[in-house]
Design a protein around this motif. Structure first.
Motif, PDB file in Angstrom:
ATOM      1  N   THR A   4       0.834  -1.198   0.000  1.00 50.33           N
ATOM      2  CA  THR A   4       0.000   0.000   0.000  1.00 50.33           C
ATOM      3  C   THR A   4       0.872   1.252   0.000  1.00 50.33           C
ATOM      4  OG1 THR A   4      -1.693  -1.201   1.202  1.00 50.33           O
ATOM      5  CG2 THR A   4      -1.881   1.182   1.178  1.00 50.33           C
ATOM      6  N   GLN A   5       1.928   1.252   0.799  1.00 46.10           N
ATOM      7  CA  GLN A   5       2.838   2.401   0.814  1.00 46.10           C
ATOM      8  C   GLN A   5       3.719   2.431  -0.432  1.00 46.10           C
ATOM      9  OE1 GLN A   5       4.953   2.244   4.519  1.00 46.10           O
ATOM     10  NE2 GLN A   5       3.306   3.261   5.631  1.00 46.10           N
ATOM     11  N   GLU A   6       4.149   1.262  -0.875  1.00 50.06           N
ATOM     12  CA  GLU A   6       5.023   1.183  -2.045  1.00 50.06           C
ATOM     13  C   GLU A   6       4.308   1.672  -3.310  1.00 50.06           C
ATOM     14  OE1 GLU A   6       8.560  -0.032  -4.149  1.00 50.06           O
ATOM     15  OE2 GLU A   6       8.199  -0.027  -1.997  1.00 50.06           O
ATOM     16  N   TYR A   7       3.047   1.359  -3.407  1.00 49.99           N
ATOM     17  CA  TYR A   7       2.288   1.679  -4.622  1.00 49.99           C
ATOM     18  C   TYR A   7       1.130   2.625  -4.308  1.00 49.99           C
ATOM     19  CZ  TYR A   7       4.981  -2.213  -6.376  1.00 49.99           C
ATOM     20  OH  TYR A   7       6.016  -3.033  -6.734  1.00 49.99           O
ATOM     21  N   THR A   8       1.412   3.696  -3.618  1.00 52.85           N
ATOM     22  CA  THR A   8       0.387   4.651  -3.188  1.00 52.85           C
ATOM     23  C   THR A   8      -0.418   5.186  -4.357  1.00 52.85           C
ATOM     24  OG1 THR A   8       1.780   5.279  -1.334  1.00 52.85           O
ATOM     25  CG2 THR A   8       0.006   6.780  -1.907  1.00 52.85           C
ATOM     26  N   GLU A   9       0.245   5.534  -5.429  1.00 44.47           N
ATOM     27  CA  GLU A   9      -0.447   6.104  -6.589  1.00 44.47           C
ATOM     28  C   GLU A   9      -1.406   5.090  -7.213  1.00 44.47           C
ATOM     29  OE1 GLU A   9      -1.608   9.275  -8.599  1.00 44.47           O
ATOM     30  OE2 GLU A   9      -0.053   9.300  -7.065  1.00 44.47           O
ATOM     31  N   GLU A  10      -0.975   3.838  -7.314  1.00 45.30           N
ATOM     32  CA  GLU A  10      -1.840   2.806  -7.877  1.00 45.30           C
ATOM     33  C   GLU A  10      -3.057   2.569  -6.991  1.00 45.30           C
ATOM     34  OE1 GLU A  10       1.428   2.713  -7.999  1.00 45.30           O
ATOM     35  OE2 GLU A  10       1.812   2.488 -10.128  1.00 45.30           O
ATOM     36  N   VAL A  11      -2.863   2.634  -5.677  1.00 45.52           N
ATOM     37  CA  VAL A  11      -3.983   2.463  -4.750  1.00 45.52           C
ATOM     38  C   VAL A  11      -4.974   3.608  -4.918  1.00 45.52           C
ATOM     39  CG1 VAL A  11      -4.649   2.406  -2.310  1.00 45.52           C
ATOM     40  CG2 VAL A  11      -2.657   1.095  -3.093  1.00 45.52           C
ATOM     41  N   LYS A  12      -4.485   4.826  -5.067  1.00 47.47           N
ATOM     42  CA  LYS A  12      -5.371   5.973  -5.285  1.00 47.47           C
ATOM     43  C   LYS A  12      -6.152   5.803  -6.583  1.00 47.47           C
ATOM     44  CE  LYS A  12      -2.554   9.424  -2.894  1.00 47.47           C
ATOM     45  NZ  LYS A  12      -1.703  10.605  -3.076  1.00 47.47           N
ATOM     46  N   PHE A  14      -6.852   2.998  -8.135  1.00 45.98           N
ATOM     47  CA  PHE A  14      -7.801   1.899  -7.961  1.00 45.98           C
ATOM     48  C   PHE A  14      -9.043   2.374  -7.217  1.00 45.98           C
ATOM     49  CE2 PHE A  14      -9.499  -1.646  -5.434  1.00 45.98           C
ATOM     50  CZ  PHE A  14      -9.857  -2.499  -6.462  1.00 45.98           C
ATOM     51  N   ASN A  15      -8.840   3.094  -6.122  1.00 48.30           N
ATOM     52  CA  ASN A  15      -9.977   3.603  -5.351  1.00 48.30           C
ATOM     53  C   ASN A  15     -10.821   4.574  -6.169  1.00 48.30           C
ATOM     54  OD1 ASN A  15      -9.325   2.096  -3.082  1.00 48.30           O
ATOM     55  ND2 ASN A  15      -8.077   3.714  -2.194  1.00 48.30           N
ATOM     56  N   ASN A  16     -10.179   5.373  -7.006  1.00 51.06           N
ATOM     57  CA  ASN A  16     -10.888   6.289  -7.893  1.00 51.06           C
ATOM     58  C   ASN A  16     -11.738   5.514  -8.892  1.00 51.06           C
ATOM     59  OD1 ASN A  16     -10.781   7.794 -10.718  1.00 51.06           O
ATOM     60  ND2 ASN A  16     -10.831   9.343  -9.088  1.00 51.06           N
ATOM     61  N   ILE A  17     -11.184   4.458  -9.447  1.00 53.99           N
ATOM     62  CA  ILE A  17     -11.923   3.627 -10.411  1.00 53.99           C
ATOM     63  C   ILE A  17     -13.111   2.962  -9.730  1.00 53.99           C
ATOM     64  CG2 ILE A  17     -11.763   1.493 -11.768  1.00 53.99           C
ATOM     65  CD1 ILE A  17      -8.920   2.471 -12.575  1.00 53.99           C
ATOM     66  N   VAL A  18     -12.918   2.462  -8.521  1.00 56.01           N
ATOM     67  CA  VAL A  18     -14.021   1.833  -7.776  1.00 56.01           C
ATOM     68  C   VAL A  18     -15.156   2.832  -7.564  1.00 56.01           C
ATOM     69  CG1 VAL A  18     -14.692   0.844  -5.540  1.00 56.01           C
ATOM     70  CG2 VAL A  18     -12.574   0.105  -6.641  1.00 56.01           C
ATOM     71  N   ALA A  19     -14.813   4.046  -7.159  1.00 51.33           N
ATOM     72  CA  ALA A  19     -15.843   5.074  -6.924  1.00 51.33           C
ATOM     73  C   ALA A  19     -16.550   5.447  -8.222  1.00 51.33           C
ATOM     74  CB  ALA A  19     -15.205   6.309  -6.290  1.00 51.33           C
ATOM     75  N   ARG A  20     -15.803   5.638  -9.290  1.00 55.11           N
ATOM     76  CA  ARG A  20     -16.413   6.003 -10.576  1.00 55.11           C
ATOM     77  C   ARG A  20     -17.280   4.874 -11.111  1.00 55.11           C
ATOM     78  NH1 ARG A  20     -11.187   7.294 -13.526  1.00 55.11           N
ATOM     79  NH2 ARG A  20     -12.462   6.984 -15.362  1.00 55.11           N
ATOM     80  N   TYR A  21     -16.865   3.642 -10.916  1.00 55.44           N
ATOM     81  CA  TYR A  21     -17.655   2.499 -11.361  1.00 55.44           C
ATOM     82  C   TYR A  21     -18.974   2.430 -10.592  1.00 55.44           C
ATOM     83  CZ  TYR A  21     -18.889  -2.323 -12.532  1.00 55.44           C
ATOM     84  OH  TYR A  21     -19.536  -3.451 -12.955  1.00 55.44           O
ATOM     85  N   SER A  22     -18.918   2.718  -9.316  1.00 53.23           N
ATOM     86  CA  SER A  22     -20.133   2.704  -8.488  1.00 53.23           C
ATOM     87  C   SER A  22     -21.147   3.748  -8.953  1.00 53.23           C
ATOM     88  CB  SER A  22     -19.779   2.976  -7.022  1.00 53.23           C
ATOM     89  OG  SER A  22     -18.987   1.942  -6.518  1.00 53.23           O
ATOM     90  N   ASN A  23     -20.660   4.845  -9.499  1.00 51.69           N
ATOM     91  CA  ASN A  23     -21.532   5.940  -9.922  1.00 51.69           C
ATOM     92  C   ASN A  23     -21.832   5.945 -11.427  1.00 51.69           C
ATOM     93  OD1 ASN A  23     -21.648   7.008  -7.300  1.00 51.69           O
ATOM     94  ND2 ASN A  23     -19.689   8.033  -7.609  1.00 51.69           N
ATOM     95  N   LEU A  24     -21.332   4.972 -12.151  1.00 54.41           N
ATOM     96  CA  LEU A  24     -21.496   4.940 -13.607  1.00 54.41           C
ATOM     97  C   LEU A  24     -22.958   4.723 -13.983  1.00 54.41           C
ATOM     98  CD1 LEU A  24     -19.993   5.009 -16.332  1.00 54.41           C
ATOM     99  CD2 LEU A  24     -19.812   2.520 -16.170  1.00 54.41           C
ATOM    100  N   GLN A  25     -23.444   5.560 -14.884  1.00 60.35           N
ATOM    101  CA  GLN A  25     -24.810   5.462 -15.381  1.00 60.35           C
ATOM    102  C   GLN A  25     -24.803   4.787 -16.756  1.00 60.35           C
ATOM    103  OE1 GLN A  25     -27.531   6.645 -13.570  1.00 60.35           O
ATOM    104  NE2 GLN A  25     -25.985   6.932 -11.982  1.00 60.35           N
ATOM    105  N   GLU A  26     -25.897   4.129 -17.091  1.00 61.39           N
ATOM    106  CA  GLU A  26     -25.978   3.405 -18.357  1.00 61.39           C
ATOM    107  C   GLU A  26     -25.882   4.313 -19.574  1.00 61.39           C
ATOM    108  OE1 GLU A  26     -29.155   0.623 -18.814  1.00 61.39           O
ATOM    109  OE2 GLU A  26     -28.950  -0.067 -16.759  1.00 61.39           O
ATOM    110  N   ARG A  37     -10.976   3.035 -20.439  1.00 60.27           N
ATOM    111  CA  ARG A  37      -9.560   3.284 -20.699  1.00 60.27           C
ATOM    112  C   ARG A  37      -8.732   3.221 -19.410  1.00 60.27           C
ATOM    113  NH1 ARG A  37      -8.447   8.990 -22.627  1.00 60.27           N
ATOM    114  NH2 ARG A  37      -8.307   9.237 -20.396  1.00 60.27           N
ATOM    115  N   ASP A  38      -9.194   3.887 -18.374  1.00 65.05           N
ATOM    116  CA  ASP A  38      -8.447   3.945 -17.120  1.00 65.05           C
ATOM    117  C   ASP A  38      -8.355   2.579 -16.438  1.00 65.05           C
ATOM    118  OD1 ASP A  38      -8.198   6.637 -17.625  1.00 65.05           O
ATOM    119  OD2 ASP A  38      -9.648   7.254 -16.098  1.00 65.05           O
ATOM    120  N   SER A  39      -9.430   1.809 -16.486  1.00 64.57           N
ATOM    121  CA  SER A  39      -9.410   0.502 -15.830  1.00 64.57           C
ATOM    122  C   SER A  39      -8.449  -0.455 -16.524  1.00 64.57           C
ATOM    123  CB  SER A  39     -10.811  -0.102 -15.766  1.00 64.57           C
ATOM    124  OG  SER A  39     -11.344  -0.318 -17.047  1.00 64.57           O
TER     125      SER A  39
END
Length: 101
Positions: A4-12, A14-26, A37-39
């Motif tokens: 988590t500390q080694e790959y802080t940017e990747e974790v951020k 990933f969390n951004n993608i999870v949030a955007r996926y949760s809010n994605l509309q059809e 693209r980002d995923s």
């Protein structure tokens, strides 16, 4: 090693993608395209991390970490596929509406 500390940017990311996926509309063409693209890019990064962990781990070591990395990669792949389908369907719907006018 604390990945988590080694790959802080990747974790951020990933969390951004999870949030955007949760809010994605059809009907969100732009959001689906960006998420698609980002995923895929994030999948590539996490796949590399998974590979690195496997290379430095002996058999049976870091099994929980390796399993979690596998789950992250699977999730990102599913997000990519879902976003691609939403993007494609929305784009087709938009084209169909333009042709009917």
């Amino acid at each position: 090693m604390d990945y988590t500390q080694e790959y802080t940017e990747e974790v951020k990311l990933f969390n951004n993608i999870v949030a955007r996926y949760s809010n994605l509309q059809e009907n969100s063409i732009g959001g689906a395209y960006e998420l698609m693209r980002d995923s895929l890019q994030a999948y590539n990064r996490w796949s590399k991390i998974k590979h690195d962990v496997k290379q430095v781990s002996k058999r049976g070591e870091n099994s929980a970490t390796k399993e979690r990395l596998k789950e992250i990669c699977e999730f990102l792949k599913e997000v990519h596929v879902d976003a691609r389908v939403i993007y494609s369907n929305s784009r087709d719907d938009l084209r169909g509406n333009k042709e009917s006018f």
